[in-house]
Design an enzyme around this catalytic site. Sequence first.
Site, PDB file in Angstrom:
ATOM      1  N   GLU A 193       0.836  -1.196   0.000  1.00 20.56           N
ATOM      2  CA  GLU A 193       0.000   0.000   0.000  1.00 20.56           C
ATOM      3  C   GLU A 193       0.875   1.251   0.000  1.00 20.56           C
ATOM      4  OE1 GLU A 193      -2.746  -0.110   3.252  1.00 20.56           O
ATOM      5  OE2 GLU A 193      -3.653  -2.008   2.621  1.00 20.56           O
ATOM      6  N   SER A 237       2.500   1.315   3.264  1.00 19.59           N
ATOM      7  CA  SER A 237       2.926   0.019   3.788  1.00 19.59           C
ATOM      8  C   SER A 237       3.663  -0.760   2.717  1.00 19.59           C
ATOM      9  CB  SER A 237       1.706  -0.782   4.265  1.00 19.59           C
ATOM     10  OG  SER A 237       2.084  -2.082   4.661  1.00 19.59           O
ATOM     11  N   TRP A 264       1.419  -0.738  -6.991  1.00 20.75           N
ATOM     12  CA  TRP A 264       2.462  -1.521  -7.655  1.00 20.75           C
ATOM     13  C   TRP A 264       2.075  -3.002  -7.757  1.00 20.75           C
ATOM     14  CZ3 TRP A 264       6.200   0.853  -3.616  1.00 20.75           C
ATOM     15  CH2 TRP A 264       6.350   2.216  -3.876  1.00 20.75           C
ATOM     16  N   SER A 289       1.419  -6.225  -9.625  1.00 19.93           N
ATOM     17  CA  SER A 289       1.663  -6.919 -10.891  1.00 19.93           C
ATOM     18  C   SER A 289       0.388  -7.634 -11.320  1.00 19.93           C
ATOM     19  CB  SER A 289       2.810  -7.925 -10.749  1.00 19.93           C
ATOM     20  OG  SER A 289       4.021  -7.260 -10.479  1.00 19.93           O
ATOM     21  N   GLU A 343       9.057  -8.949  -3.675  1.00 21.99           N
ATOM     22  CA  GLU A 343       8.950 -10.199  -2.904  1.00 21.99           C
ATOM     23  C   GLU A 343       9.873 -10.182  -1.695  1.00 21.99           C
ATOM     24  OE1 GLU A 343       8.478 -13.994  -4.683  1.00 21.99           O
ATOM     25  OE2 GLU A 343       7.822 -13.188  -6.588  1.00 21.99           O
TER      26      GLU A 343
END
Length: 599
Positions: free
Chosen positions: A180, A183, A211, A213, A424
């Site tokens: 977020e 976050s 962001w 994907s 990730e």
Amino acid sequence: MSLRSATLLYNSAKALRAYQPVAVACKRYLSDTSFARGIFMGELREDELFPYPDVLSEEQKETVSMMMEAGHAFFQETNDAAANDANEAIPEDQLDQMRALGMYGLMVPEEYGGIALTNTMYAKFGELSGEYDLGIGIHTGAHQSIGYKGILLEGTEEQKAKYLPSLASGEVFACFCLTEPSSGSDASSIKTRAVLNEAGTHYVLNGSKIWISNGGIAEIFTVFAQTPVVDAKTGETKDKMTAFIVERSFGGVNHGPPEKKMGIKCSNTAEVYFENCEVPVDNVLGDIGGGFKVAMKILNNGRFGMGACLTGTMRMLITRAIDHANNRKQFVSNLREYQGIQQKIARMNLLCYANESMAYMLCGNMDKGAPEYQLEAAISKIFASQSAWDVCDETVQILGGAGFMKDVGIERWMRDLRIFRIFEGTNDILKLFIALNGVQDIGKKLKSAGTVGAMMGLMKSKFLPAAPLKTKVHSDLAPSVDMLRGDIAKFSVSVSEQVIKHKKKIIEQQVLLNRIADVAILLQSMGAVISRSNTAADKGDTSEITLANAWCADSHRRISVLLEEMASSDVSKIDLAILEVGRKALDANGYLAKSPVGV
């Protein structure tokens, strides 16, 4: 080979797979230990290291080989990575062919319409996107490695039956919605909320994610939101994260325009908004309030493929660099004749070998049923993303001006690779994760030992690497084994001393923790290359021993430096001086020094 032939070949490969899943067929682990955790305790856990995982049957190997042939045909004959990058999209006809090849359901069980690959098979197939088009890799990975992975791992039978068939076929796309605006690495601080309606039938979801994907093309979203949860013991209501399966068709789901990115441009990235989106209670994924565990389980499970994917990238780049070095003549001789070039090529090969060794040890042990691999997954992700970047950088350097030119294509790989150290789990956060997990284990051991003096005396005697390994290792690997055993012992004692010195405040010592993680990563890599080369030697191929010994010798040298830095008060003073510069620059909101010319 035509794409049609490749597709037929792929379907033939699928038909060949009549086997019991490796996780069932292989002997399951009996403990919750891991090699990486043992490093911190001064233990070289042989059972976790030897033999190097050999988890594919001959039938599975044949299947993977045929799949790889079909995949090569697709990427060479159909996919145009440069065009995808320029157009910032994947053409619909290519998406259709990817659907036909089964690329969206590689690990989904057959009963739900998937290909049911094991972790190792999936990882090997993933090398193709690493070799040809990382944007395609992100698109498919965001869909299945994290997008709907939560349904595979934590979904009910009803949820799996409802969603997996259309996801596996690529009829609809999935995405993972955690990050977020406020976050990022601190996942627990998300603001998106889901509140149960008065009827108790739906959660009303509000918030935004950035962001994401596949965010602009997905129909199925794995969404994490804060939900009010009543503590059964105290009766107090607190917000806890919960995971939800959200359909775009529920309404109240929108997305922003595709983000303009440095690389991986053909993969869709967009902000996603949820406004009074009503999610049925049946679409809670896992337990109410258990969303953080679900998120971490998805990310830990999804990271294993990155090492293999970037092995494909590194192999391709090494080939490009070697081809140039063998054919480019400067100062009378070919570049290959110069030690500086030989050193670069050697380093690139060693990085790729160590990365590949760790990647396939990780997914192989996962296939064998290892219950604990989160540290190994984090180590593999960090090492792969940094090593691939370094190999790409050296490839540009070896190619010189040509490497900087767009038409040569290496610059696209550099742009694409940069994100891997961020998403990730950023490498910076994952290093702290590795170090703090190990520090916590040592802290518990110190506490249980009674007095500090007793524990340190026990450690310095117990962890001296005197006893030989139970496992028979090729004699030419003996020096590397001795270095590994000795370095593990020294590392454990050194980290224990730092835990005693800093106590709970060690969490604030991030420079120290980074060094601890760097040593742990190198020790894990040494173990992996020793195990892999030893298994190869047992099969009659001793060629990899040279690679393993060279890597271990260089890693041992770097570990020695890092351990000296951890113990040195002089280095600590230097660290403090450097940190002071950083704090002052932050206070000044910019560069500290004035122009030397006074203007």
